[in-house]
Design an enzyme around this catalytic site. Structure first.
Site, short mmCIF file in Angstrom:
data_model
loop_
_atom_site.label_atom_id
_atom_site.label_comp_id
_atom_site.label_asym_id
_atom_site.label_seq_id
_atom_site.Cartn_x
_atom_site.Cartn_y
_atom_site.Cartn_z
N LYS A 76 1.94 3.80 4.28
CA LYS A 76 1.46 4.94 3.42
C LYS A 76 1.28 6.25 4.52
O LYS A 76 0.65 6.09 5.45
CB LYS A 76 0.22 4.68 2.59
CG LYS A 76 -0.02 5.97 1.78
CD LYS A 76 -1.29 5.52 1.02
CE LYS A 76 -1.97 6.62 -0.07
NZ LYS A 76 -2.95 6.36 -0.81
N SER A 151 -2.67 7.45 -5.36
CA SER A 151 -1.59 8.21 -4.37
C SER A 151 -0.72 7.27 -3.45
O SER A 151 0.14 7.64 -2.71
CB SER A 151 -2.47 8.83 -3.32
OG SER A 151 -3.48 7.99 -2.70
N SER A 175 -6.06 4.92 -6.32
CA SER A 175 -4.56 4.93 -5.71
C SER A 175 -4.03 3.62 -5.37
O SER A 175 -2.98 3.73 -4.99
CB SER A 175 -4.95 5.88 -4.26
OG SER A 175 -5.39 7.42 -4.69
#
Length: 465
Positions: A76, A151, A175
């Site tokens: 990520k 996210s 997220s």
């Protein structure tokens, strides 16, 4: 056989037995990315093919073979991978190459992962919709006109499309859970402090966000969590990793409390609660008991505590960047709200959080897990910034539509997002299984039983008539 569709545990076993080679897996992975990533924009900062194939050849010749041996992985884009740019989705950091690995990345590298690039995320991870001015928007693989969540949206999409078999993510406000639910995969927010953060700046006070795993099965999430977890001697908080070596399906006699819409306090779009209840009937078919539970705590108190502590945490992180004039409006709002807080405001919010933790502990005297949907809306159009209303109720912030994830986040409880299937609109949704702090392995066992009964990540939505 399309090896990109296999689970990570199966791939590691085949690599270890030399039934396939790391070069074969890397080549198949890069071909899959070339075929699918252009339509969804999940993986960014993809490394050079020749370099990746060279690293795969080195893995084939290596004597040491860890838990992630030979697996191509993308991290990520909030975390540092040595040699790769970490933009955090912000023009302020675009192109800045990391010199070292973050802690959980170093652990994955030591376990044999081969890093191929990054997965896309909203700017600074703020908001559950993956778009930013550096890498653009990541699209839902089940409807490319819609959001994939966030996210950890790039990670969820890469898993759903077969570009990765495992992915890391992070979760402050759902997220790891919302994008899993919207992409028909699994995501896990571990018990807070099980996976340590970076030992920089303050390491005592901000207990909201955590890193965690995503995968196409709970057993694979356990594999990655076992690598990421464990205390860091440089940090004051830390929990010993539970035994995650052999997660077996276990749902019989489990007791699950269904919290639904929190006694009518939270608005939901039509069909989400019905689909969630349908998913819970799978657990009943496996021998579990599912019962409705009345809200164990005030919705308003939870929200007030949450926004105060979130403002405080985000402001502490982003205040030095405020004068740049290049933060998105939601980030500016978080910072400015945080700057207005007093120490007593933060203390009052923490007292509420403490009360909620104690109330949840009493509920877990009767239940092994609590269940909630992973989101209050279906995946929304990708050109929105966020939903402004739900079922006629106006949202008063950019993240109010994700209120359903707050109970687990605020108390630092483990939560596993499992796919719930598809609505009449053919869009995916998920449910959260929330456990007592430290019950991470038990939640994974419960989720694995559900996975083996449904195999949702291998299925597509019904074709509308």
């Amino acid at each position: 056989m399309d090896i990109t569709g296999l689970e990570a545990g199966d791939l590691v076993g085949m690599l270890s037995r030399k039934e396939i080679g790391a070069q074969e897996l890397m080549r198949a992975t890069l071909e899959r990315i070339a075929a699918t990533n252009g339509a969804v924009n999940a993986i960014v900062e993809l490394r050079d093919e020749d370099t990746l194939m060279k690293e795969a050849r080195a893995a084939d010749n290596a004597a040491s073979r860890g838990a992630l041996f030979g697996l191509p992985m993308a991290v990520k884009d909030l975390a540092n991978v040595a040699g790769l740019a970490t933009s955090q989705g912000s023009p302020l950091f675009a192109g800045q190459v990391a010199q070292t690995d973050d802690l959980h990345v170093a652990r994955m590298r030591a376990a044999g992962a081969i890093f191929i690039g990054k997965t896309n995320t909203p700017e600074f991870g703020l908001g559950s919709h993956t778009f930013n001015p550096v890498h653009g928007v990541t699209l839902n693989p089940y409807d490319p006109g819609r959001s994939c969540g966030g996210s950890s949206g790039g990670a969820a999409v890469a898993l759903a499309c077969g570009m990765l078999s495992l992915a890391d993510g992070s979760d402050m406000m759902g997220s790891l859970r919302n994008p899993a639910g919207w992409c028909n995969v699994y995501g896990m927010r571990p018990s807070w402090s099980l996976v340590p953060s970076e030992p920089r700046a303050d390491t005592f006070l901000h207990q909201l966000s955590t890193n965690g795993p995503m995968a196409r099965s709970p057993r694979d999430m356990a594999r990655l969590l076992a690598v990421m977890a464990g205390p860091d001697p440089r940090q004051p908080h830390g929990a010993a990793a539970p035994d995650l070596g052999d997660i077996r399906p276990k749902a019989k006699d489990a007791r699950i409390g269904w919290l639904g819409d929190w006694g009518g306090a939270w608005p939901f779009e039509a069909g989400i609660l019905d689909l969630s209840e349908e998913a819970l009937r799978v657990f009943e078919g496996l021998g579990a008991t599912v019962e409705p539970v009345q809200p164990p705590f005030s919705r308003d108190a939870l929200w007030q505590s949450w926004v105060t502590l979130r403002h405080w945490a985000v402001s502490a992180n982003l205040t030095p960047l405020l004068e740049s004039g290049r933060l998105k409006p939601e980030a500016v709002w978080e910072v400015e709200q945080g700057q207005r807080l007093s120490a007593l405001d933060v203390h009052k919010a923490s007292v509420i959080r403490s009360g909620w933790f104690a109330a949840a502990a009493r509920v877990f005297d009767h239940y092994d897990a609590l269940a909630l949907p992973t989101a209050q809306v279906w995946p929304f159009p990708a050109d929105w910034t966020y939903p402004k209303e739900i079922a006629g109720q106006q949202m008063d912030s950019y993240h109010r539509w994700m209120e359903v994830v707050v109970p687990a986040s605020l108390a630092g409880l483990p939560a596993v997002a499992v796919p719930a299937g598809f609505g009449e609109n053919c869009l995916p949704m998920g449910i959260q299984l929330i456990g007592r702090r430290g019950d991470d392995a038990r939640l994974l066992e419960l989720a694995q039983a559900y996975h083996e009964a449904t195999l949702w990540p291998t299925r597509r939505p019904p074709v509308p008539s």
